[in-house]
Scaffold this active site. Sequence first.
Site, PDB file in Angstrom:
ATOM      1  N   ASP A  98      52.937 -33.814 -37.677  1.00  0.00           N
ATOM      2  CA  ASP A  98      52.457 -33.640 -39.711  1.00  0.00           C
ATOM      3  C   ASP A  98      53.213 -32.192 -39.328  1.00  0.00           C
ATOM      4  OD1 ASP A  98      51.823 -34.665 -42.041  1.00  0.00           O
ATOM      5  OD2 ASP A  98      49.723 -34.002 -41.555  1.00  0.00           O
ATOM      6  N   ASP A 100      52.417 -30.148 -43.134  1.00  0.00           N
ATOM      7  CA  ASP A 100      51.951 -30.308 -43.898  1.00  0.00           C
ATOM      8  C   ASP A 100      51.785 -28.875 -45.196  1.00  0.00           C
ATOM      9  OD1 ASP A 100      50.344 -30.510 -47.140  1.00  0.00           O
ATOM     10  OD2 ASP A 100      49.768 -32.324 -46.482  1.00  0.00           O
ATOM     11  N   ASP A 295      49.825 -30.652 -38.131  1.00  0.00           N
ATOM     12  CA  ASP A 295      48.481 -30.641 -38.420  1.00  0.00           C
ATOM     13  C   ASP A 295      47.556 -31.440 -36.849  1.00  0.00           C
ATOM     14  OD1 ASP A 295      45.670 -31.307 -39.222  1.00  0.00           O
ATOM     15  OD2 ASP A 295      46.584 -32.728 -40.697  1.00  0.00           O
TER      16      ASP A 295
END
EC number: 2.7.7.-
Length: 392
Positions: A98, A100, A295
């Site tokens: 992930d 972000d 992440d």
Amino acid sequence: MEERTRAYLRGRFGDHYRQASVTPPPAANEREWGFIPWTEGPGETMVRHRSLLDLGEIEDFLGRRKPRHVYFSAGRYDEPSASTMSDKGWRSSDLVFDLDADHLPSVVLGEDSYAEMLAKCKDALRRLLDFLEDDFGFDDLTIVFSGGRGYHVHVRDERIRHLERDARREVVDYVRGIGLEFDELVDEESVAGTAGRSSPAQKRTLSTEGGWSARAHRHMLAVVDDLLAMEEADALEQLQEYDGIGEGKATAALNAARSNYEQLEAGNIDVHPAFYQLAKILLHEVVAADNAPIDEPVTTDTNRLIRLPGSLHGGSGLEVQRIDRDDLDAFDPLVDPVPETFRGHDITVEVTDGGLVELDGDSFTLEAGNQTVPEHVGVFLMARGRAEKGKE
């Protein structure tokens, strides 16, 4: 969010889902499913520990329940609907990454626009794919725009599906450059003669083939190229900006680089002790520039719930969209994920938080108050809490 706004968004999400085609992930019946409905109040309530058997056909479920967010698990289980993780019977998990924009060191929150944040996140995605494809040799990758501020990458290679958390953390540390030591990147061998150093001679090289060693080599060579293109006084001044490099070492390192450029191209960093010290210092720049700031909890969590591609993101109204690898460069996260359902007509919204909105190739600067805008812009503003539904 006011009831009028919530009801409007829920209804329009349902309209979208009744027309959309959503492809579930592999082994969908072995995964846990979860969703967040359009509920009253400031918070969100996750409904989870559901199996596909509980939900029914995914497209029917989406059209019927009109959820705000939809998720499925990276993990595969014997009993995906069991109410505790220990009772589910874990079989394996995808390796999920992930990115972000909110967590990227290069993003300046409050200054960077949404478009700028997404552009920086796409750059980080390219670096992540470089690690996954070139360093690890994965080719079974699913790339997904999250519908919000970033991207997900799913790896379903059979070799990694049974990795436990500690092994997944090692993958995280590698792509983030955590704990990377320069000496670990250097190949050392004894050679005849001095090899630019006092005897006994050791030739120390950086690999030019791949991995962090090749990244360090590329960065080192780029710095050398810049230095050699400068006036000597400017090059020496720049070298002395590095900790531990005084005038003498700067002069020695620059002369060594100028006299031994072909050796540096081949990876030999033992052209002079001062240059070796410089190469070691440059590793910090390499890690900062080339790491993929993923992440960590998402990748290490074998039970993680992740957004369903093809669903809508309840915080933006954009589609969580799969991206073909060959289409990544052309993919525009502010155009391609705009649902067709929300295109082609205007609505009225009560803007509460004005400012810039860049979406579907257009740019809008909106003031607070009643505004008539394209529906995809209105949905975006309402979903992000920047507007309420106005009276038509």
